[in-house]
Design a protein around this motif. Structure first.
Motif, PDB file in Angstrom:
ATOM      1  N   ARG A   4       0.491  -1.018  -0.137  1.00 38.73           N
ATOM      2  CA  ARG A   4      -0.164  -0.132  -0.162  1.00 38.73           C
ATOM      3  C   ARG A   4       0.907   1.702   0.712  1.00 38.73           C
ATOM      4  NH1 ARG A   4      -3.343  -0.638  -2.582  1.00 38.73           N
ATOM      5  NH2 ARG A   4      -5.173   0.968  -2.003  1.00 38.73           N
ATOM      6  N   THR A   5       2.230   0.907  -0.136  1.00 38.49           N
ATOM      7  CA  THR A   5       3.288   2.542  -0.538  1.00 38.49           C
ATOM      8  C   THR A   5       2.738   2.955  -1.718  1.00 38.49           C
ATOM      9  OG1 THR A   5       4.732   1.338  -1.828  1.00 38.49           O
ATOM     10  CG2 THR A   5       4.665   0.966   0.639  1.00 38.49           C
ATOM     11  N   PRO A   6       3.082   4.560  -1.864  1.00 37.81           N
ATOM     12  CA  PRO A   6       2.568   4.873  -3.315  1.00 37.81           C
ATOM     13  C   PRO A   6       3.256   4.210  -4.120  1.00 37.81           C
ATOM     14  CG  PRO A   6       2.840   6.537  -2.105  1.00 37.81           C
ATOM     15  CD  PRO A   6       3.262   5.204  -1.068  1.00 37.81           C
ATOM     16  N   ALA A   7       4.475   4.135  -4.466  1.00 30.12           N
ATOM     17  CA  ALA A   7       5.471   2.536  -5.038  1.00 30.12           C
ATOM     18  C   ALA A   7       4.751   2.053  -5.696  1.00 30.12           C
ATOM     19  CB  ALA A   7       6.333   2.613  -4.586  1.00 30.12           C
ATOM     20  N   GLY A   8       4.056   1.345  -4.676  1.00 32.43           N
ATOM     21  CA  GLY A   8       2.778   0.045  -4.737  1.00 32.43           C
ATOM     22  C   GLY A   8       1.703   0.434  -4.939  1.00 32.43           C
ATOM     23  N   GLN A   9       1.733   1.428  -5.038  1.00 36.99           N
ATOM     24  CA  GLN A   9       0.341   1.562  -5.673  1.00 36.99           C
ATOM     25  C   GLN A   9      -0.104   1.658  -6.720  1.00 36.99           C
ATOM     26  OE1 GLN A   9      -1.964   4.393  -3.167  1.00 36.99           O
ATOM     27  NE2 GLN A   9      -2.683   2.767  -1.320  1.00 36.99           N
ATOM     28  N   PHE A  10       0.901   2.679  -7.880  1.00 37.07           N
ATOM     29  CA  PHE A  10       1.096   3.099  -9.191  1.00 37.07           C
ATOM     30  C   PHE A  10       0.898   1.642  -8.898  1.00 37.07           C
ATOM     31  CE2 PHE A  10       4.573   4.105 -12.402  1.00 37.07           C
ATOM     32  CZ  PHE A  10       3.483   4.539 -13.328  1.00 37.07           C
ATOM     33  N   LEU A  11       2.235   1.355  -8.828  1.00 40.06           N
ATOM     34  CA  LEU A  11       2.209  -0.439 -10.237  1.00 40.06           C
ATOM     35  C   LEU A  11       1.410  -0.819 -10.110  1.00 40.06           C
ATOM     36  CD1 LEU A  11       6.076  -1.580  -8.452  1.00 40.06           C
ATOM     37  CD2 LEU A  11       5.679  -0.503 -11.001  1.00 40.06           C
ATOM     38  N   ASP A  12       0.812  -0.699  -8.966  1.00 38.01           N
ATOM     39  CA  ASP A  12      -0.367  -1.948  -9.894  1.00 38.01           C
ATOM     40  C   ASP A  12      -1.829  -1.093 -10.208  1.00 38.01           C
ATOM     41  OD1 ASP A  12      -0.049  -3.419  -7.184  1.00 38.01           O
ATOM     42  OD2 ASP A  12      -0.944  -3.304  -5.797  1.00 38.01           O
ATOM     43  N   ALA A  13      -1.534   0.056 -10.114  1.00 37.27           N
ATOM     44  CA  ALA A  13      -2.468   0.823 -11.307  1.00 37.27           C
ATOM     45  C   ALA A  13      -1.746   0.421 -12.651  1.00 37.27           C
ATOM     46  CB  ALA A  13      -2.641   2.335 -10.797  1.00 37.27           C
ATOM     47  N   ALA A  14      -0.728   0.430 -12.715  1.00 36.84           N
ATOM     48  CA  ALA A  14      -0.573  -0.005 -14.313  1.00 36.84           C
ATOM     49  C   ALA A  14      -0.483  -1.080 -14.858  1.00 36.84           C
ATOM     50  CB  ALA A  14       1.228   0.711 -13.935  1.00 36.84           C
ATOM     51  N   ILE A  15      -0.348  -1.456 -13.865  1.00 42.35           N
ATOM     52  CA  ILE A  15      -1.083  -3.409 -13.739  1.00 42.35           C
ATOM     53  C   ILE A  15      -1.894  -3.418 -15.366  1.00 42.35           C
ATOM     54  CG2 ILE A  15      -0.563  -5.650 -13.614  1.00 42.35           C
ATOM     55  CD1 ILE A  15       2.341  -5.504 -11.639  1.00 42.35           C
ATOM     56  N   GLY A  16      -2.800  -2.986 -14.120  1.00 39.62           N
ATOM     57  CA  GLY A  16      -4.618  -2.931 -13.831  1.00 39.62           C
ATOM     58  C   GLY A  16      -4.982  -2.248 -15.174  1.00 39.62           C
ATOM     59  N   LEU A  17      -3.741  -1.223 -15.712  1.00 38.40           N
ATOM     60  CA  LEU A  17      -4.334  -1.045 -17.042  1.00 38.40           C
ATOM     61  C   LEU A  17      -3.678  -1.783 -17.999  1.00 38.40           C
ATOM     62  CD1 LEU A  17      -3.367   2.819 -15.859  1.00 38.40           C
ATOM     63  CD2 LEU A  17      -5.643   2.200 -16.883  1.00 38.40           C
ATOM     64  N   LEU A  18      -2.310  -2.521 -17.752  1.00 38.09           N
ATOM     65  CA  LEU A  18      -2.096  -2.870 -18.866  1.00 38.09           C
ATOM     66  C   LEU A  18      -2.579  -4.264 -19.007  1.00 38.09           C
ATOM     67  CD1 LEU A  18       1.947  -2.926 -17.612  1.00 38.09           C
ATOM     68  CD2 LEU A  18       0.835  -1.861 -19.582  1.00 38.09           C
ATOM     69  N   GLN A  19      -3.621  -4.648 -18.129  1.00 39.24           N
ATOM     70  CA  GLN A  19      -4.100  -5.960 -18.200  1.00 39.24           C
ATOM     71  C   GLN A  19      -5.475  -5.543 -19.049  1.00 39.24           C
ATOM     72  OE1 GLN A  19      -4.768  -6.812 -14.001  1.00 39.24           O
ATOM     73  NE2 GLN A  19      -3.207  -8.957 -14.196  1.00 39.24           N
ATOM     74  N   ARG A  20      -6.030  -4.906 -18.608  1.00 38.21           N
ATOM     75  CA  ARG A  20      -7.386  -4.154 -19.820  1.00 38.21           C
ATOM     76  C   ARG A  20      -6.987  -3.590 -21.018  1.00 38.21           C
ATOM     77  NH1 ARG A  20     -10.143   0.334 -17.508  1.00 38.21           N
ATOM     78  NH2 ARG A  20     -11.511   0.811 -19.509  1.00 38.21           N
ATOM     79  N   VAL A  21      -5.748  -2.856 -21.364  1.00 39.80           N
ATOM     80  CA  VAL A  21      -5.844  -3.154 -22.428  1.00 39.80           C
ATOM     81  C   VAL A  21      -5.733  -4.674 -23.506  1.00 39.80           C
ATOM     82  CG1 VAL A  21      -3.613  -2.599 -23.808  1.00 39.80           C
ATOM     83  CG2 VAL A  21      -4.425  -0.581 -22.315  1.00 39.80           C
ATOM     84  N   ARG A  22      -4.563  -5.330 -23.218  1.00 41.13           N
ATOM     85  CA  ARG A  22      -4.863  -6.783 -22.958  1.00 41.13           C
ATOM     86  C   ARG A  22      -5.933  -7.967 -23.282  1.00 41.13           C
ATOM     87  NH1 ARG A  22      -2.786 -10.331 -18.855  1.00 41.13           N
ATOM     88  NH2 ARG A  22      -5.548 -10.465 -18.716  1.00 41.13           N
TER      89      ARG A  22
END
Length: 251
Positions: A4-22
């Motif tokens: 739940r760190t900002p870094a972790g939250q950002f990476l999770d958000a990016a991964i989520g977007l990549l999954q949506r794009v896929r």
């Protein structure tokens, strides 16, 4: 265990977007990759354009180890990066009517080529006019944008249209309006943009598709190798010689 760190939250958000794009853009990615392969097979040339930070994804496709050697950067002076001073000039130029037509009229683009136009918002005059004018010249256009902007913002082009309205194929990056994935009670503005990560990955998926489609047709994909591996320069030199008439960044 979730980070739940900002870094972790950002990476999770990016991964989520990549999954949506896929999952949501698979058909469009396949179509775009096939269009690039069709263009290469037919003797056409490939170009990529983006202004401001959208130019980062365009540049990532050009003269790239593991990438298609035929992808050329269509550059508009003053809009390619933040090296121009003042940096705000680039943003101002994106809103100038007529600039895209002037650039295209003096560029090597011709009917039968394919142009990738990247614009997160897709609302400014430059990318909208670039796509519309290119299509009028007989160039096929792949647009990479966040479609959400077309419903949540207004166009800055005189036509009132967005980039997505002037493309043969549209790739939706799914980026939220404002391009910031995180908020904190202690920070006044939203922060942590993900558009570069997602757009670059989306386009590399298109490039991978194009290479595979060409190979399936028995055509050797014109790929570059890293100059930092043994034999890389020699390999690239052969590709450059073979496709000299379609590579403009060496002229």
């Amino acid at each position: 265990m979730s980070d739940r760190t900002p870094a972790g939250q950002f990476l999770d958000a990016a991964i989520g977007l990549l999954q949506r794009v896929r999952d949501e853009e698979a058909e469009q990615i396949a179509a775009a990759g096939t269009l690039l392969a069709d263009t290469v097979a037919a003797g056409g040339r490939l170009f990529a354009f983006g202004a401001g930070h959208s130019s980062l994804a365009a540049q990532d496709l050009v003269y790239r180890a593991g990438g298609l050697a035929l992808m050329n950067l269509l550059a508009v002076p003053g809009t390619v990066g933040v090296d121009v001073v003042p940096a705000t000039l680039g943003s101002a130029l994106e809103r100038v009517d007529g600039l895209a037509s002037a650039v295209l009229d003096t560029s090597p683009l011709r009917s039968g080529d394919t142009l990738v136009v990247i614009s997160l918002s897709g609302r400014n005059a430059l990318p909208v006019e670039m796509a519309a004018r290119a299509r009028a010249l007989g160039v096929r256009v792949v647009g990479v944008t966040s479609v959400a902007y077309a419903t949540e913002t207004t166009s800055r082009n005189a036509s009132g249209t967005f980039l997505k309205d002037h493309c043969d194929i549209v790739l939706d990056s799914k980026i939220a309006v404002g391009d910031a994935e995180l908020t904190l009670d202690t920070v006044a503005a939203p922060f942590a943009p993900a558009s570069t990560v997602v757009t670059s990955a989306l386009l590399q998926a298109v490039m991978a598709t194009a290479a595979a489609v060409l190979a399936d047709r028995g055509i050797e994909p014109p790929l570059l190798r890293s100059g930092n591996v043994d034999g890389g320069h020699e390999w690239n030199a052969q590709v450059f010689d073979l496709y000299a008439d379609r590579i403009f960044y060496r002229h």
